[in-house]
Scaffold this active site. Structure first.
Site, PDB file in Angstrom:
ATOM      1  N   LYS A   1      -5.141  11.163  -7.754  1.00 51.39           N
ATOM      2  CA  LYS A   1      -4.880  11.301  -6.312  1.00 51.39           C
ATOM      3  C   LYS A   1      -4.843  12.807  -6.048  1.00 51.39           C
ATOM      4  CE  LYS A   1      -2.738   9.519  -2.368  1.00 51.39           C
ATOM      5  NZ  LYS A   1      -2.768   8.214  -1.718  1.00 51.39           N
TER       6      LYS A   1
ATOM      7  N   HIS B   1       0.818  -1.206   0.000  1.00 48.75           N
ATOM      8  CA  HIS B   1       0.000   0.000   0.000  1.00 48.75           C
ATOM      9  C   HIS B   1       0.858   1.265   0.000  1.00 48.75           C
ATOM     10  CE1 HIS B   1      -3.563   2.413   0.708  1.00 48.75           C
ATOM     11  NE2 HIS B   1      -2.731   3.173   1.388  1.00 48.75           N
TER      12      HIS B   1
ATOM     13  N   HIS C   1       3.051   6.285  -1.842  1.00 44.63           N
ATOM     14  CA  HIS C   1       3.654   7.449  -1.190  1.00 44.63           C
ATOM     15  C   HIS C   1       5.169   7.428  -1.335  1.00 44.63           C
ATOM     16  CE1 HIS C   1      -0.045   8.856   0.656  1.00 44.63           C
ATOM     17  NE2 HIS C   1      -0.309   7.611   0.952  1.00 44.63           N
TER      18      HIS C   1
END
Length: 290
Positions: free
Chosen positions: A223, A161, A177
């Site tokens: 995003k 993730h 990220h």
């Protein structure tokens, strides 16, 4: 630690020590060059349209030879290839992949950054002092598969993730990220950088900033804002977020802390004994108020 709680002196010191020890951090303008371009606009949650304020990629240049010559990055890049993008599709983990997960953990545990985090966690009685046991703990936090979707298979893990990114029902982007994955996805034409996020024109980030709030699309999904460290090593991110994760039992932890010149909010969601997600939010830098 409650939401948005100010980090205490001890935690602030250890996180800054991790920063100082990150000898594999790349140097902006030398090892990589970014191009921030325009300030991104507002995107409604769930919308996949974002006005593009950046016609060029975020990463103008990255010294890939240098990246691949560093052991932790080399293992890290191998791992990025191993994950299936869609959440809800059970991961099939081959024995070779399990071995790669372990090699990555072996490599990062040998770094000064990780040794410092380990020492602190042992002192705080959150981690076993035995290195083998500590590696197992790291494995459970980052690589243990869990169900992110109800009724789905074991389709997700913290590493996937946070560092790789995944999609939910083919709609919103979750995670992604990490700057190395961002760069690689951008290079392959999957990521389109839309601009940096900032409150107003006084907040313009610098191209040597190591933390940015970005807007981008990934495989067509937008995003609206994603916080990312830029140029830092994989071991630094794993160490930092492992410390935050283990120092709290909350479902969601957010700590406000000044690391180097950056005022950050570090956010960690837990999924049982594993990380659900973790990311930095840049609040201000160099006395620039965001």
């Amino acid at each position: 630690m409650a939401r948005g709680q100010q980090a205490g002196q001890e935690l602030t010191e250890v996180l800054n020590e991790l920063w100082r020890l990150d000898s594999n951090r790349l140097r902006p303008g030398t090892d990589y060059i970014i191009s921030l371009q325009g300030r991104a606009g507002y995107v409604a949650q769930g919308s996949n349209y974002a006005r593009d304020r950046a016609s060029a990629p975020l990463f103008t240049y990255v010294n890939e030879d240098k990246l691949k010559s560093m052991e932790t990055y080399a293992h890290f890049i191998n791992l990025l290839d191993n994950y299936e993008m869609s959440t809800g599709v059970s991961e099939t983990v081959t024995s070779e992949e399990l071995q790669e997960n372990r090699l990555f953990i072996d490599a990062i545990v040998g770094t000064d950054v990780m040794k410092c985090a380990h020492k602190y966690l042992v002192r705080k009685r959150q981690s076993p002092s035995d290195t083998t046991q500590f590696k197992k703990q790291l494995y459970d936090i980052w690589f243990r598969l869990y169900h992110r979707e109800r009724g789905g298979g074991e389709d997700s893990c913290g590493f996937e993730h946070v560092f790789v990114g995944e999609t939910k029902f083919g709609q919103e982007i979750m995670g992604l990220h990490n700057w190395v994955q961002f760069y690689l996805q951008e290079k392959h034409g999957h990521v389109d950088y839309k601009g940096y996020k900032a409150r107003d024109n006084k907040d313009t980030p610098d191209e040597d900033d190591h933390v940015l709030n970005l807007q981008f699309s990934w495989k067509g999904l937008v995003k609206p804002v994603g916080g990312s460290f830029i140029g830092v090593s994989p071991e630094f991110e794993v160490a930092l977020f492992t410390v935050i994760f283990l120092m709290s039992t909350e479902k969601m932890t957010s700590v406000v802390v000044k690391v180097d010149e950056y005022m950050l909010e570090l956010v960690v969601y837990r999924h049982g004994r594993s990380i659900g997600t973790s990311f930095p939010k840049l609040l201000s830098s160099n006395n620039r108020d965001l």
